[in-house]
Design an enzyme around this catalytic site. Structure first.
Site, short mmCIF file in Angstrom:
data_model
loop_
_atom_site.label_atom_id
_atom_site.label_comp_id
_atom_site.label_asym_id
_atom_site.label_seq_id
_atom_site.Cartn_x
_atom_site.Cartn_y
_atom_site.Cartn_z
N HIS A 87 -42.78 5.65 -40.18
CA HIS A 87 -42.85 5.73 -38.71
C HIS A 87 -41.54 6.28 -38.12
O HIS A 87 -41.21 6.01 -36.96
CB HIS A 87 -43.18 4.37 -38.07
CG HIS A 87 -44.56 3.88 -38.39
ND1 HIS A 87 -44.79 2.60 -38.88
CD2 HIS A 87 -45.75 4.47 -38.31
CE1 HIS A 87 -46.09 2.45 -39.10
NE2 HIS A 87 -46.70 3.58 -38.75
N ARG B 94 -46.57 16.94 -39.26
CA ARG B 94 -46.14 15.62 -39.69
C ARG B 94 -46.36 15.51 -41.19
O ARG B 94 -47.46 15.76 -41.68
CB ARG B 94 -46.98 14.57 -38.99
CG ARG B 94 -46.59 13.19 -39.40
CD ARG B 94 -47.46 12.20 -38.71
NE ARG B 94 -46.89 10.87 -38.89
CZ ARG B 94 -47.34 9.80 -38.28
NH1 ARG B 94 -48.34 9.90 -37.44
NH2 ARG B 94 -46.80 8.65 -38.50
N ASN C 29 -51.16 16.98 -37.32
CA ASN C 29 -51.07 15.73 -38.08
C ASN C 29 -52.37 15.64 -38.89
O ASN C 29 -53.43 15.31 -38.35
CB ASN C 29 -50.95 14.56 -37.09
CG ASN C 29 -50.81 13.22 -37.79
OD1 ASN C 29 -50.83 13.15 -39.02
ND2 ASN C 29 -50.68 12.17 -37.01
N GLU D 28 -44.76 10.82 -31.03
CA GLU D 28 -44.36 11.44 -32.29
C GLU D 28 -44.58 12.96 -32.25
O GLU D 28 -43.81 13.72 -32.83
CB GLU D 28 -45.17 10.83 -33.45
CG GLU D 28 -44.76 9.39 -33.73
CD GLU D 28 -45.87 8.54 -34.30
OE1 GLU D 28 -46.87 8.30 -33.58
OE2 GLU D 28 -45.76 8.10 -35.45
#
Ligand code: ADP
Length: 403
Positions: free
Chosen positions: A180, A92, A8, A378
């Site tokens: 999200h 991500r 990320n 996540e």
């Protein structure tokens, strides 16, 4: 055992996790780490699953000047010191635009497409893509998968997807995307285990972290979101205002002399809890402050979450469950109680003891609308997508056009 690296990448930090794939297809987290202070004093820190520190060291700002170099430095550390050589990397990526409604294996063509969405998420997308690009250049044989924050919302109906603006802007991508999505997708995936009584019903999920939004889940599919074209809309956040009359932005530019870049910096970094309280963007600090402005910011936050719950309930024509997640949602009994107090009319009644103990079900037995605290993950969602996409067998087309 194969391992998957999940990355990320932001403007000043790269967060990463390593998952091992088990023989049964399960995923086991092994390492959590990050390189932060990129651009000033880069530092590598990582822990194992028992939170034991595996490494904590400063990196040379000359050799690790940017996000790309930070991810490579983390990869080198994993390889040289932990003997971990990931077979794939899941990233991500904030924006998949109108085109990508599911994760995709990245090649240079996909990367080119994703570059087009940089203006839609200028503070995140460039760094997400820079990390992918540098791995593609140095290790072209390592498969990379982009997982989008927008993808889970791409099934929204046209009413939810549009602004009341001319059609040609919609056609070029000015839409209500929602963000999200990886968090909501993870929550949707585990609801049958953690909250079976509401899993297939109408559920509002409130992802309340530094960035915050809410999602209407109908039978575990997203049907509406509080966020729109960018991650600025919806409920107030640490430093972003949430919903604001566009006339305010026009006023800032015409009367306050702000350039588009000034307005962008202001809206992303100076508003929300920080702007409102004048004290901090951090909910913990506000809760610990005796300054009335801190209490006002908390009240305001709860008020706006409740207003938006009303909107999402209207989108689903009712609500059968409420889920709190992310930093504030998972850890703050005080904020949950303030929000729930405003949701009594929707049938939410918290159990003060269960709420204070951060239990999974925080509503009273007799609450018409059960309320839960569910920890989001996540990174696990990204690892799952990466494994699924790279498994042998047929896959849906990379390019799935939203209708
Ligand atoms: P992000 O991942 O978007 O950076 P997080 O999901 O980690 O954000 O959430 C960060 C927010 O959660 C901060 O406002 C922080 O103060 C808040 N938070 C974390 N723990 C607590 C706690 N125990 N009580 C109140 N707020 C908390």
């Amino acid at each position: 055992m194969d391992t998957i690296l999940v990355a990320n990448s932001g403007s000043s930090s790269v967060k990463f996790q390593v998952f091992a794939t088990g023989p049964d297809g399960g995923l086991e987290r092994q390492v959590r780490g990050q390189v932060d202070g990129i651009g000033t004093h880069p530092r590598l820190r990582a822990t194992d699953t028992d939170r034991k520190v595996l490494v904590e060291r400063s990196l040379d700002n000359q050799t690790v000047p940017d996000v790309q170099a930070a991810l490579i430095a983390a990869g080198n550390w994993l390889r040289d010191e932990l003997r971990i050589a990931p077979v794939a990397i899941g990233h991500r990526v904030v924006h998949g635009g109108p085109l990508f409604e599911r994760p995709v294996r990245v090649d240079s063509g996909v990367l080119q497409q994703l570059e087009k969405y940089v203006p839609l998420a200028p503070l995140h997308q460039p760094y997400n893509l820079a990390a992918i690009r540098s791995v593609l250049a140095r290790f072209p044989d390592i498969p990379q998968v982009a997982c989008f924050d927008t993808a889970f919302h791409r099934g929204h109906g046209e009413l939810a997807d549009r602004y009341a603006i001319p059609q040609d802007l919609y056609a070029e991508g000015v839409r209500r995307y929602g963000f999200h999505g990886l968090s909501y997708e993870y929550i949707a995936s585990i609801l049958p285990q953690v909250a079976p009584e509401i899993a297939s019903t109408r559920v509002i999920v409130a992802h309340l972290g530094s960035g915050a939004s809410m999602c209407a889940l109908q039978a575990r599919r997203s049907v509406e979101s509080t966020m729109g074209f960018t991650a600025l809309d919806g409920i107030p956040m640490g430093t972003r205002p949430g919903q604001i009359d566009p006339g305010v932005v026009l006023y800032l530019m015409s009367e306050k002399g702000m350039s588009p870049a000034d307005a962008q910096a202001f809206l992303y970094h100076e508003c929300g809890l920080k702007g409102l309280s004048g004290i901090s963007n951090d909910m913990r600090e506000l809760e610990n402050s005796s300054d009335p402005r801190a209490q006002f910011a908390i009240d305001y936050f709860a008020y706006r979450v409740a207003l938006n719950a009303g909107m999402l309930a209207a989108a689903m024509q009712g609500v059968d469950g409420f889920v709190f997640t992310a930093g504030i949602g998972e850890n703050s009994p005080k904020v949950r109680a303030a929000i729930a107090a405003r949701l009594a009319w929707l049938g939410v009644s918290l159990d003060p003891g269960a709420n204070a103990r951060n239990e999974q079900r925080v509503s009273r037995y007799e609450s018409r609308t059960p309320a839960y605290v569910v920890r989001t993950d996540e990174e696990l969602m990204i690892a799952r997508h990466t494994v699924t996409l790279l498994a042998p067998g047929p896959h849906p087309s990379q390019y799935e056009k939203a209708s």
